[in-house]
Design an enzyme around this catalytic site. Sequence first.
Site, PDB file in Angstrom:
ATOM      1  N   HIS A  12      -2.046  17.032   4.294  1.00  0.00           N
ATOM      2  CA  HIS A  12      -3.247  17.484   4.988  1.00  0.00           C
ATOM      3  C   HIS A  12      -3.010  18.908   5.479  1.00  0.00           C
ATOM      4  O   HIS A  12      -2.060  19.176   6.224  1.00  0.00           O
ATOM      5  CB  HIS A  12      -3.537  16.590   6.193  1.00  0.00           C
ATOM      6  N   GLU A  17     -12.643   9.979  11.385  1.00  0.00           N
ATOM      7  CA  GLU A  17     -11.501  10.897  11.487  1.00  0.00           C
ATOM      8  C   GLU A  17     -11.676  11.932  12.596  1.00  0.00           C
ATOM      9  O   GLU A  17     -10.737  12.233  13.334  1.00  0.00           O
ATOM     10  CB  GLU A  17     -11.322  11.610  10.142  1.00  0.00           C
ATOM     11  N   ARG A  30      -3.982   2.237  19.267  1.00  0.00           N
ATOM     12  CA  ARG A  30      -3.594   3.581  19.717  1.00  0.00           C
ATOM     13  C   ARG A  30      -4.213   3.977  21.049  1.00  0.00           C
ATOM     14  O   ARG A  30      -3.559   4.606  21.869  1.00  0.00           O
ATOM     15  CB  ARG A  30      -3.994   4.618  18.669  1.00  0.00           C
ATOM     16  N   GLY A  51       0.817  -1.219   0.000  1.00  0.00           N
ATOM     17  CA  GLY A  51       0.000   0.000   0.000  1.00  0.00           C
ATOM     18  C   GLY A  51       0.846   1.262   0.000  1.00  0.00           C
ATOM     19  O   GLY A  51       2.070   1.199  -0.061  1.00  0.00           O
ATOM     20  N   LYS A  62     -10.873  10.615  16.014  1.00  0.00           N
ATOM     21  CA  LYS A  62      -9.429  10.475  16.290  1.00  0.00           C
ATOM     22  C   LYS A  62      -8.806  11.811  16.639  1.00  0.00           C
ATOM     23  O   LYS A  62      -7.984  11.914  17.555  1.00  0.00           O
ATOM     24  CB  LYS A  62      -8.724   9.862  15.073  1.00  0.00           C
ATOM     25  N   CYS A  67      -2.919  10.469  10.892  1.00  0.00           N
ATOM     26  CA  CYS A  67      -2.210  11.438  10.053  1.00  0.00           C
ATOM     27  C   CYS A  67      -2.562  12.894  10.384  1.00  0.00           C
ATOM     28  O   CYS A  67      -1.689  13.751  10.460  1.00  0.00           O
ATOM     29  CB  CYS A  67      -2.466  11.151   8.576  1.00  0.00           C
TER      30      CYS A  67
END
Lengths: 358, 358, 358, 358
Positions: D241, D201, D113, D13, D204, D149
Amino acid sequence: VKRLRAAILGATGIVGQHFVRILHDHPSFQIAALAASERSEGYRYYEAADWVVTGEMPLNVQEMVICGAAPEDLLPRGVDVVFSALPSKEAGHIEQALAGEGVPVFSNAGAHRMDPHVPILIPEINPDHLGLVHSQDRGSGYIVTNSNCSTSGLVFGLKPLVPFGLRDVTVTTYQAVSGAGRRGVASLDILGNVVPYISGEEGKLETEPKKILGHFNGDTIEDAGFEVYASCARVPVLDGHLESVVVTLGQEVDAVSVREAFSSFTGEPQALGLPTAPNPPIVVESQVDRPQPLRGLSLSTGDFGMAVRIGRIRVKGNRVSFFLLVHNTIRGAAGASVLNAEFARVKGYLRAGKGVIP
Amino acid sequence: VKRLRAAILGATGIVGQHFVRILHDHPSFQIAALAASERSEGYRYYEAADWVVTGEMPLNVQEMVICGAAPEDLLPRGVDVVFSALPSKEAGHIEQALAGEGVPVFSNAGAHRMDPHVPILIPEINPDHLGLVHSQDRGSGYIVTNSNCSTSGLVFGLKPLVPFGLRDVTVTTYQAVSGAGRRGVASLDILGNVVPYISGEEGKLETEPKKILGHFNGDTIEDAGFEVYASCARVPVLDGHLESVVVTLGQEVDAVSVREAFSSFTGEPQALGLPTAPNPPIVVESQVDRPQPLRGLSLSTGDFGMAVRIGRIRVKGNRVSFFLLVHNTIRGAAGASVLNAEFARVKGYLRAGKGVIP
Amino acid sequence: VKRLRAAILGATGIVGQHFVRILHDHPSFQIAALAASERSEGYRYYEAADWVVTGEMPLNVQEMVICGAAPEDLLPRGVDVVFSALPSKEAGHIEQALAGEGVPVFSNAGAHRMDPHVPILIPEINPDHLGLVHSQDRGSGYIVTNSNCSTSGLVFGLKPLVPFGLRDVTVTTYQAVSGAGRRGVASLDILGNVVPYISGEEGKLETEPKKILGHFNGDTIEDAGFEVYASCARVPVLDGHLESVVVTLGQEVDAVSVREAFSSFTGEPQALGLPTAPNPPIVVESQVDRPQPLRGLSLSTGDFGMAVRIGRIRVKGNRVSFFLLVHNTIRGAAGASVLNAEFARVKGYLRAGKGVIP
Amino acid sequence: VKRLRAAILGATGIVGQHFVRILHDHPSFQIAALAASERSEGYRYYEAADWVVTGEMPLNVQEMVICGAAPEDLLPRGVDVVFSALPSKEAGHIEQALAGEGVPVFSNAGAHRMDPHVPILIPEINPDHLGLVHSQDRGSGYIVTNSNCSTSGLVFGLKPLVPFGLRDVTVTTYQAVSGAGRRGVASLDILGNVVPYISGEEGKLETEPKKILGHFNGDTIEDAGFEVYASCARVPVLDGHLESVVVTLGQEVDAVSVREAFSSFTGEPQALGLPTAPNPPIVVESQVDRPQPLRGLSLSTGDFGMAVRIGRIRVKGNRVSFFLLVHNTIRGAAGASVLNAEFARVKGYLRAGKGVIP
């Protein structure tokens, strides 16, 4: 070896920035002057140039003060060679004036390309055309041009096929927006769109290849005898002109021979190991969906944007079809003229103090 | 007039959505069934379809429940005609099964296009080819296909030139991502990129036009005698295939004659005033940089995506170059089959209760 | 009813084109004059305007000759009302001059928005602010502005929350390139990029909403008492400003109440059935990933770009977060001023012959 | 120094490709195994991976054969350390199994995480959190994660402001399509569009920063006491980002102090001169319209995608607004875990033969 003192004209534009990027740490040249339009004169380079090419503006040019492009601006700076990224309109008389004062000029501008005394030099393809500068009769000064960006790719797709006989060429382009300059294409015109018109481009593609592949008889160049039918369009791509090419040959061939002709092609710059020469000059892509502007044009690849990439070779009878990709502002512009100067230097056409015609 | 009961197969995809958009308030057809893959069966249309075509999902289909595409699913619903937006792989046997049960099928799928008994019908271009369905020998049932999306544009660029003699055709495409289906092109592959490969596409462009422009002798179709050299690429455009076309003619022409041939072109659908027929079918663009996918393809224009747009006509000797633009999912898909069905109805090949071959 | 004679200033730009599109077949207005910059004067509209908005240039304006924007150009044409899409710099004195001659001016320009005598009118939100024109003391002439394009969306996200107490607002924008004008954003800057800066935009978003939601005491407007923290960025989108909004309220709420406040919101233009009024003015999106510029902003939807779309409502304590979408050149520009004029006409502030203050 | 033998899980990936790119010529690690999903097992890397990251696939991995990711696949290969780019769903048990067998795992996956025994390590920010691995009680094996990210950028914007007191944070994102994986975002969804929703997202972004900036008391981590309000959107950008951040501080500050806090920020990786550590870790941009994904994220810049870029710092009272940019697949993924492993090695948590907890 002493590095030659180079001036870059039109240094703030995209092609100018590539000249700066390539020359700022070049083994044979050093940047002695950065010239641009009146609007920028007197500003430092970091103030005048909106740096958009890969990486960051080199430290050693950031503080250089932009000067004018006329002989009286440049000659006092001890310039040995000039690289021109001027707009064609201005390039005409400025380049002539500089060459007239004994300065060798390597130009990306279209102004003098079709001048019968000025070569469109691509040293892998027509190295002997450099000799045409003798006919300019300007003492140590002369003008050498690189081709239009689209042409610079196309001729790499044609030269290896010359042995099979070139009868006619149909080329359709997918051209990047960087080819139109910093603000040349408005986003409202190209986001999610294709614009099937680029002013003057088709004419260049239909004439320049015939001169480049023409025969230099020591005195003049006789155009090659094939016809080009060009159709040009702008696509929403940042860098890299993709071209769909269909060639009618004088004989039937098979795809293996064509592929071999491309992949084995090489030239004097490779033999001489010139700093900017890609090796090989043509990369034949094996993946079925290549070449693509987004893949393989990165400056992280070994050729730094100087190789032409060819893929999707198809043959029917005496027709050969393929796609080719050229980095329009490097191999199609700044890189091309730097390679020309490297070639001229090795051939004895450039030396410190002033240019020289051997 | 009683509206015929229509089933749409593959109703949730992009082409299926266009069928729904065009048929939901059509004067001659009403939507009687929406069929899709097993995954969607039993869901309401608004749950199963991620509506991405212009405008909003029509109210009168939102609550319809998705059914299967087999004869046993559709026949009990009293379906008079089937529009198929199935993937080619599935279309093969399902369409055959339905036609075998006496249902006329108008299909966008590639499965049967090259079947010698199945016409690729474009009523402006080859209206007589509809007669080929007699050779299918399936009673009231038959299959009529529309061409591949790129082909549907190209043949409008060729048919008006037939009087000048078609010798060969070089076509290079700039194809929209919608042509690959809802998730067919990943954004990482096409943002700022061009992909010079579309699986199977060049083959279709090289064969379908010869069948469409072929001669129907009342029994079979004899392919037209020109060669097509196709090169296909995907560009970051949502809708609309642009094509660069270079045609070698049997004689020299001038640009005025070519332009006149395009702009005066018309056909039976226009004469009959069919609901979906654009008038004129070819719009000749006068602006120097047209046609463009982003301009003029809007459904707000009068032709609703059914006209083919041609511009930048250039002539050198017996070579004619131009760009054409076709809305790939309307004139190149759903709209094409709806127009075919409208034409078949007027010609007596469709009637309530069941299809009919006169 | 006699239609009022309207002049459009700045008629060739994008906002001007939307004025033309909306007014060319409007029930209350007719286009009497198209004015633009000197460069365009004397040309026919089809020659001067590069039409880029949806659909095709209306036939009835194509041959109109562009005139100047000064009173001496417009008054002889019997203009009853002026719509201004001028750049702010020019709008300042021209709009004043026209209003001074008794002409009502409905302006998209920023020049007069923060003038204490000029309302920023959004008739769903602050219809009473129209009364502020009395304070301009210009006889029958006056200036009414619509808000900045981003503001025009934001205030629809704030007004329905006023009952919960507005304490502060954080707004981050994703703005379309059409907001910068025809050639405002170069493709090299925005293809595959986001530019987190739009000159002057954050200031407008931080001041205009406080005036629009301020209290008009019959004499002057007292700013509303909340703070706005704005961050603005340009994205590679053609039309439609998306905004992420986080509001701190004076009390805790739940998401259902917020959703209800938005979906039940309506105003005088809806009650009056004004031609350009969307109904409802706020569309609350139910899909989890909406609103999106590419979906639902099409002019094929029922609101013709005048509704504000809100989705992804989230609540934590007294903080409400949501995304809203506004068509920047319609609800955020031309459509807004047309709606203002429709409202003024119904309220008796506009009549044939000359504007009137009742 | 002997280089440690590393396995890369999920090597085909995008994040896996970055692991390969960074580790193929790393001074402390060598690639000993490339693992991927069953579908790829047994194929050579060049066959299994569609290389899309900058540059070309390194020669020394092209012929490596893909193996499985389970301990029985990897342990026989003498693996000293594992880098995981697995999807979260698979990462859960595979990473646990490997750590249970004594292997240190540096993971980009979200699976562990929020596990109270697993650190989200960013060595510039919370180097002491590495000590949390002692609580995992797995002998020489352990799991260390890098953050999501978007979080990886945000915390660099927050840590330097801790001395001023962090009260709450509003963050709105412009996220690149590469964050969704190779085919995660369909072109039809994002060309010319913004999608204001990324599954999971926002959660997170609202939880991870509180753990990362939390206090490690030698035993457990106590979350930091500020709130995060996150709104996430996908934009048509390939890499990088961008985040708009508004922070409410415990005190008033001025812009100069904030700028100074960012530009003077540094950490242990810089002091230790770790190979992948950018220096400085935060680049404060001086141009008014930066940071931009298209400028400065190139791997040709000196930090190779590891620096976080901050610009447009604005202060009103105790609110600080700015934009920040993070390379999502490098600093936000592969590069982050490599830096973590470099840090762990220097701190004595990694050694040849097996991992070690000092």
